[in-house]
Design a protein around this motif. Structure first.
Motif, PDB file in Angstrom:
ATOM      1  N   ALA A  31       0.638  -1.292  -0.074  1.00 29.37           N
ATOM      2  CA  ALA A  31       0.167  -0.120  -0.069  1.00 29.37           C
ATOM      3  C   ALA A  31       1.021   1.315  -0.145  1.00 29.37           C
ATOM      4  N   TYR A  32       2.211   0.947   0.133  1.00 28.43           N
ATOM      5  CA  TYR A  32       3.003   2.266   0.131  1.00 28.43           C
ATOM      6  C   TYR A  32       3.899   2.374  -1.247  1.00 28.43           C
ATOM      7  N   ALA A  33       3.812   3.586  -1.446  1.00 31.98           N
ATOM      8  CA  ALA A  33       4.723   4.152  -2.462  1.00 31.98           C
ATOM      9  C   ALA A  33       6.336   4.424  -1.809  1.00 31.98           C
ATOM     10  N   MET A  34       7.320   3.816  -2.393  1.00 31.96           N
ATOM     11  CA  MET A  34       8.559   4.015  -1.728  1.00 31.96           C
ATOM     12  C   MET A  34       9.559   4.745  -2.469  1.00 31.96           C
ATOM     13  N   GLY A  35      10.577   5.081  -1.633  1.00 36.61           N
ATOM     14  CA  GLY A  35      11.716   5.952  -2.402  1.00 36.61           C
ATOM     15  C   GLY A  35      12.945   5.641  -1.762  1.00 36.61           C
ATOM     16  N   TRP A  36      13.941   6.000  -2.268  1.00 38.91           N
ATOM     17  CA  TRP A  36      15.658   6.072  -1.914  1.00 38.91           C
ATOM     18  C   TRP A  36      15.956   7.484  -1.935  1.00 38.91           C
ATOM     19  N   PHE A  37      16.614   7.887  -0.964  1.00 36.19           N
ATOM     20  CA  PHE A  37      16.953   9.144  -0.832  1.00 36.19           C
ATOM     21  C   PHE A  37      18.601   8.977  -0.260  1.00 36.19           C
ATOM     22  N   ARG A  38      19.453   9.914  -0.297  1.00 33.60           N
ATOM     23  CA  ARG A  38      20.695   9.928  -0.031  1.00 33.60           C
ATOM     24  C   ARG A  38      21.269  11.229   0.628  1.00 33.60           C
ATOM     25  N   GLN A  39      22.132  11.315   1.509  1.00 37.03           N
ATOM     26  CA  GLN A  39      22.643  12.734   1.969  1.00 37.03           C
ATOM     27  C   GLN A  39      24.238  12.449   2.243  1.00 37.03           C
ATOM     28  N   ALA A  40      24.994  13.191   1.599  1.00 38.82           N
ATOM     29  CA  ALA A  40      26.296  13.241   1.788  1.00 38.82           C
ATOM     30  C   ALA A  40      26.782  14.109   2.881  1.00 38.82           C
ATOM     31  N   PRO A  41      27.962  13.987   3.269  1.00 41.22           N
ATOM     32  CA  PRO A  41      28.325  15.057   4.592  1.00 41.22           C
ATOM     33  C   PRO A  41      28.291  16.287   4.059  1.00 41.22           C
ATOM     34  N   GLY A  42      27.833  17.279   4.755  1.00 39.10           N
ATOM     35  CA  GLY A  42      28.015  18.700   4.387  1.00 39.10           C
ATOM     36  C   GLY A  42      26.545  19.073   3.364  1.00 39.10           C
ATOM     37  N   LYS A  43      25.865  18.073   3.005  1.00 39.34           N
ATOM     38  CA  LYS A  43      24.972  18.499   1.625  1.00 39.34           C
ATOM     39  C   LYS A  43      23.335  18.134   2.315  1.00 39.34           C
ATOM     40  N   GLU A  44      22.373  18.578   1.487  1.00 35.56           N
ATOM     41  CA  GLU A  44      21.312  18.252   1.823  1.00 35.56           C
ATOM     42  C   GLU A  44      20.751  16.789   1.345  1.00 35.56           C
ATOM     43  N   ARG A  45      19.838  16.271   1.951  1.00 40.22           N
ATOM     44  CA  ARG A  45      19.188  15.033   1.400  1.00 40.22           C
ATOM     45  C   ARG A  45      18.739  15.329   0.191  1.00 40.22           C
ATOM     46  N   GLU A  46      19.003  14.171  -0.837  1.00 41.08           N
ATOM     47  CA  GLU A  46      18.475  14.237  -2.299  1.00 41.08           C
ATOM     48  C   GLU A  46      17.884  12.897  -2.513  1.00 41.08           C
ATOM     49  N   PHE A  47      17.012  13.187  -3.508  1.00 42.26           N
ATOM     50  CA  PHE A  47      16.317  11.981  -4.050  1.00 42.26           C
ATOM     51  C   PHE A  47      16.893  11.176  -5.051  1.00 42.26           C
ATOM     52  N   VAL A  48      17.010   9.899  -4.709  1.00 39.95           N
ATOM     53  CA  VAL A  48      17.475   8.897  -5.717  1.00 39.95           C
ATOM     54  C   VAL A  48      16.497   8.182  -6.668  1.00 39.95           C
ATOM     55  N   ALA A  49      15.595   7.652  -6.148  1.00 42.79           N
ATOM     56  CA  ALA A  49      14.711   6.824  -7.043  1.00 42.79           C
ATOM     57  C   ALA A  49      13.493   6.738  -6.111  1.00 42.79           C
ATOM     58  N   ALA A  50      12.159   6.451  -7.080  1.00 44.74           N
ATOM     59  CA  ALA A  50      11.060   5.991  -6.371  1.00 44.74           C
ATOM     60  C   ALA A  50      10.178   5.136  -6.989  1.00 44.74           C
ATOM     61  N   ILE A  51       9.464   4.122  -6.542  1.00 39.18           N
ATOM     62  CA  ILE A  51       8.518   3.390  -7.109  1.00 39.18           C
ATOM     63  C   ILE A  51       7.163   3.639  -6.486  1.00 39.18           C
ATOM     64  N   SER A  52       6.209   3.227  -7.586  1.00 39.38           N
ATOM     65  CA  SER A  52       4.780   3.305  -7.014  1.00 39.38           C
ATOM     66  C   SER A  52       4.277   2.560  -8.251  1.00 39.38           C
ATOM     67  N   TRP A  53       3.389   2.887  -9.092  1.00 40.50           N
ATOM     68  CA  TRP A  53       3.072   1.982 -10.433  1.00 40.50           C
ATOM     69  C   TRP A  53       4.029   2.034 -11.238  1.00 40.50           C
ATOM     70  N   ARG A  54       5.024   3.035 -11.264  1.00 31.61           N
ATOM     71  CA  ARG A  54       6.112   3.021 -12.183  1.00 31.61           C
ATOM     72  C   ARG A  54       7.187   3.528 -11.303  1.00 31.61           C
ATOM     73  N   THR A  55       8.548   3.585 -11.982  1.00 30.34           N
ATOM     74  CA  THR A  55       9.710   3.781 -11.273  1.00 30.34           C
ATOM     75  C   THR A  55      10.211   5.245 -12.007  1.00 30.34           C
ATOM     76  N   TYR A  56      11.082   5.799 -11.051  1.00 30.79           N
ATOM     77  CA  TYR A  56      11.467   7.049 -11.582  1.00 30.79           C
ATOM     78  C   TYR A  56      13.001   7.513 -10.745  1.00 30.79           C
ATOM     79  N   TYR A  57      13.706   7.827 -11.523  1.00 25.84           N
ATOM     80  CA  TYR A  57      15.315   8.025 -11.175  1.00 25.84           C
ATOM     81  C   TYR A  57      15.694   9.564 -11.071  1.00 25.84           C
ATOM     82  N   ALA A  58      16.730   9.952 -10.192  1.00 29.23           N
ATOM     83  CA  ALA A  58      17.163  11.054 -10.460  1.00 29.23           C
ATOM     84  C   ALA A  58      18.251  11.158 -11.731  1.00 29.23           C
TER      85      ALA A  58
END
Length: 123
Positions: A31-58
């Motif tokens: 029931a959940y849409a899911m995503g991956w994010f990442r955060q490098a030292p000294g940087k803001e959290r950024e979107f990597v990839a997401a999946i619902s009924w389709r996928t999407y990538y940075a």
């Protein structure tokens, strides 16, 4: 509510591969849409990839990373190939209840987060 636990991070040489996993417990994972994010030292959290009924990538990972899910195992995956030093970061999985918005890239749209798993890519 859903609880998320990431695993699979580590140290890898540039050009190598890793597969991250995110184990979910609680309400029905599908029931959940899911995503991956990442955060490098000294940087803001950024979107990597997401999946619902389709996928999407940075753009930065398109063609190298693949997001997938196994609803029977309540697990989200991120296969990372051709890793680069700039992929070094703390990687988080995130969950958002419902699929009405499809893939979502904004961190504020996700209500549930794991603790993260470290990925270090050496040059």
């Amino acid at each position: 509510q859903v609880q998320l636990v990431e695993s699979g991070g580590g140290l890898v040489q540039a050009g190598g591969s890793l597969r991250l996993s995110c184990a979910a417990s609680g309400r029905t994972f599908s029931a959940y849409a899911m995503g991956w994010f990442r955060q490098a030292p000294g940087k803001e959290r950024e979107f990597v990839a997401a999946i619902s009924w389709r996928t999407y990538y940075a753009d930065s990972v398109k063609g190298r990373f693949t997001i997938s899910r196994d609803n029977a195992k309540a697990t989200l995956y991120l296969l990372m190939n051709s890793l680069k030093p700039e992929d070094t970061a703390l990687y988080y999985c995130a969950a958002r209840f419902g699929h009405e918005l499809g893939v979502v890239t904004g961190p504020s749209e996700y209500a549930y987060w794991g603790q993260g798993t470290h990925v270090t890519v050496s040059s």
